[in-house]
Design a protein around this motif. Structure first.
Motif, short mmCIF file in Angstrom:
data_model
loop_
_atom_site.label_atom_id
_atom_site.label_comp_id
_atom_site.label_asym_id
_atom_site.label_seq_id
_atom_site.Cartn_x
_atom_site.Cartn_y
_atom_site.Cartn_z
N LEU A 230 0.74 4.06 5.76
CA LEU A 230 0.82 4.24 4.32
C LEU A 230 2.13 4.91 3.94
CD1 LEU A 230 -1.20 3.64 2.00
CD2 LEU A 230 -1.90 6.03 2.12
N SER B 14 0.84 -1.19 0.00
CA SER B 14 0.00 0.00 0.00
C SER B 14 0.87 1.25 0.00
CB SER B 14 -0.92 0.01 1.22
OG SER B 14 -1.83 -1.06 1.18
N GLN C 80 -3.25 -0.16 -3.34
CA GLN C 80 -3.10 -1.32 -2.47
C GLN C 80 -3.00 -2.55 -3.36
OE1 GLN C 80 -6.38 -3.00 -0.17
NE2 GLN C 80 -5.07 -2.87 1.63
N TRP D 95 -5.68 8.02 6.15
CA TRP D 95 -4.74 6.90 6.13
C TRP D 95 -3.55 7.04 7.08
CZ3 TRP D 95 -5.29 2.61 2.83
CH2 TRP D 95 -6.36 2.69 1.93
#
Length: 624
Positions: free
Chosen positions: A122, A63, A90, A107
């Motif tokens: 992330l 990701s 992802q 995120w």
């Protein structure tokens, strides 16, 4: 005296209900313990659910967010031609997009996973200043293995016959294994007689005059792949030739002897050594290497060599192909109809090979005067060109392929050939769902105004190659005359009549670089800014003033050109739900370009570099 039993307490009732045993909950300490167990179980379930959620959406090692610090520099090519600042990848897919601050909120938050792993959820990757991101580029008409073959002995750019012969001689001298074995076939391609100062075709004698070349079998493919120039030794191995060839020409001298040039279907008469699996693999690797370097992630292989598709199928059985291929199955009129006996190959999952279309060749090429015209060629009134197959075959076979679930793609270049093919399509599409079948005209180079309108009305896709326009513009008027030439490469007219277009290069006929096609489509001038009609572009006639100002005829806009290299090829290959745009739920095929081709001056477009090419979220070229 009567005895009255005292009322039972709750714990006694619980004991009776449990067969005389006191339930655990009746014991205060046990009750606390049970509640603790329940709370603990609920907490474990909640944590498990949380981590399952994060594993699903956030915690994948593949990701990352691809972003620009300069604002919305990612061209999504969605229905609204939107731009965004970030996309989140992802695994193989795009799962989110939006402004950087919003992506960080969603995120890059402080979570249990971050506490435990001591890292952000992330990975944020930022493109370089000035760069942009576009969907993975598609070439909707090309010849993969033929490209690899021409790179062995490329003849593109030679200025004369003598210059071409010298290049062949130097190739022989530079390769000891070939120099020491006079029986080895020498294969090359890319020669273009339209740029040579002499008129007429080259001959075997031109090759045989060179002492290094003499006595060797030499086979040289023309730039447009519609002619072979061969040596006397190569001809000898293929004799005798028939007097005539349907859909082809054996160029002969005044005595009826072959001179060394074979056009269109006549090329099939030449006997050549079988291409080995190793030869095809080498050619494939060369083509894929260059395609990735140019930002190409998908190629529609146009079925020039029937052996190509069989090779791609064998490679796909060994594992995922390094590039997405939409293969067109070559139609051989000498074989029985096979559409009802063969199942279209439709890629699913991680499959990168689809073969659900059949490819017909209606006529030859304009460059070799094989395109079939209504009226004779202006520079050669003895010919109108020719059809490579009987038109009745189109009427007989196209409805069958459509009925059996095949897309039908027909090569047509001359105005007469395009008219014949559209006639056949019109007859065959009666009662057919055009959106489901998506028939295509490959090239659609020269058309009457009436057929341009019919193209849009029928819903036939025009698979066009803009770089052909700026290559052919230097000789086209001599070949067609000043009036007819206005119907050549009329891309704006296609769109204005409601037709859908998709862009390709026809490599190795033209350069592989898709930005060359983008540039040609929006400028209609050569790379150095020239055209027969000046720097404004070839056949750029200015229409009357409108509220938007002057709009140049036959150019297309940058948005239209970008869509023609991304979402439109996806539509033309039935993959628009998973490819062609950078939208949530689609595969993460994208390209990072060093400049914003949508805004920079057109003269700077060809200086743009590909920084990264990614397929399924993973870089196949450049550094992510």
């Amino acid at each position: 005296m009567s005895f009255q039993q005292p009322p039972l307490k709750d714990k006694d009732l619980s004991k009776i209900a449990n067969g005389g045993h006191t339930p655990p909950s009746a014991h205060p300490r046990l009750a606390v313990w049970t509640r603790s167990q329940t709370l603990l179980a609920l907490l474990v379930l909640a944590i498990s659910a949380y981590f399952a959620l994060e594993a699903r959406y956030f915690a994948s090692p593949n990701s990352y967010a691809l972003c620009s610090k300069e604002g919305p520099k990612i061209y999504t090519v969605d229905a609204n031609n939107s731009q965004t600042q970030c996309i989140v990848v992802q695994g193989s897919y795009i799962v989110d997009q939006g402004a950087l601050r919003d992506i960080r909120k969603r995120w890059d938050r402080f979570s249990l996973n971050r506490i435990i792993s001591l890292r952000p959820l992330l990975d944020f990757r930022f493109i370089k200043p000035g760069a942009i991101v576009v969907p993975g580029l598609s070439d909707s008409h090309a010849h993969i293995l033929e490209y690899g073959a021409t790179q062995q002995l490329p003849l593109e750019g030679t200025k004369t016959i003598e210059d071409t012969v010298a290049r062949v001689r130097n190739f022989i001298l530079s390769n000891p294994d070939i120099f020491n074995d006079t029986s080895k076939f020498i294969m090359g391609g890319g020669w273009d007689h339209t740029v040579w100062p002499t008129t007429g075709w080259p001959t075997a004698a031109h090759l045989d005059e060179d002492p290094v070349i003499r006595g060797r079998p030499v086979v040289l493919q023309s730039k447009d792949c519609h002619a072979l120039w061969v040596s006397s030794k190569a001809i000898e191995a293929s004799m005798p030739f028939p007097e005539a060839v349907d859909g082809g020409i054996i160029v002969r001298d005044g005595f009826g002897h072959p001179t060394g040039v074979l056009l269109d279907n006549a090329q099939e008469l030449l006997k050549q050594p079988e291409i080995t699996e190793g030869d095809m693999l080498r050619r494939f690797r060369v083509a894929v290497r260059d395609a990735h370097a140019y930002g190409i992630t998908s190629i529609h292989d146009a079925g020039l060599d029937p052996a190509s598709l069989a090779f791609f199928k064998r490679q796909a059985e060994l594992g995922p192909l390094p590039i997405r291929i939409y293969g067109m199955t070559y139609f051989d009129e000498d074989k029985e109809y096979w559409g009802n006996r063969t199942t279209p190959l439709i890629a699913d999952g991680d499959g990168r090979l689809t073969a659900r279309s059949v490819k017909f060749f209606a006529d030859g090429a304009l460059r070799t005067s094989g395109a079939f015209l209504y009226e004779p060629y202006t520079d050669d009134p003895s010919t109108k060109g020719f059809m490579r197959l009987d038109p009745q075959i189109l009427y007989d076979v196209i409805p069958k392929f459509l009925r059996d679930g095949w897309q039908v793609n027909v090569h047509a270049i001359g105005d007469n050939a395009n008219g014949i093919v559209l006639d056949a399509f019109e007859a065959s599409l009666q009662g057919v769902n055009v959106t489901a079948s998506r028939p295509r005209l490959e090239h659609a180079q020269f058309m009457t105004e009436a057929d341009m309108k019919r193209l849009g009305r029928l819903g036939v896709i025009a698979s066009i190659q803009p770089t052909h326009a700026i290559s052919d513009m230097w000789y086209a008027q001599d070949r067609l005359g000043p009036e007819r030439v206005k119907g050549l490469y009329a891309f704006r007219s296609f769109l204005d009549n409601g037709a859908r277009i998709t862009l390709g290069s026809d490599f190795p006929v033209e350069a592989m670089n898709p930005l060359s096609g983008f540039y040609a489509a929006i400028t209609r001038v050569s790379p150095d800014g020239k055209s027969p009609h000046g720097p404004d572009g070839w056949h750029v006639y200015f229409l009357p003033l409108t509220v938007l100002g002057r709009f140049p005829e036959q150019r297309i806009s940058r948005k239209e050109a970008l869509r023609g290299m991304t979402i439109d090829p996806a539509y033309a290959s039935f993959t628009e739900t998973v490819l062609g745009s950078l939208e949530i739920g689609k595969r993460a095929d994208y390209v990072v370009l060093s400049q914003d081709i949508m805004t920079i001056p057109a003269s700077k477009i060809l200086a743009t570099q590909v920084l990264v090419t990614a397929m399924d979220g993973q870089a196949v070229y450049g550094e992510p």
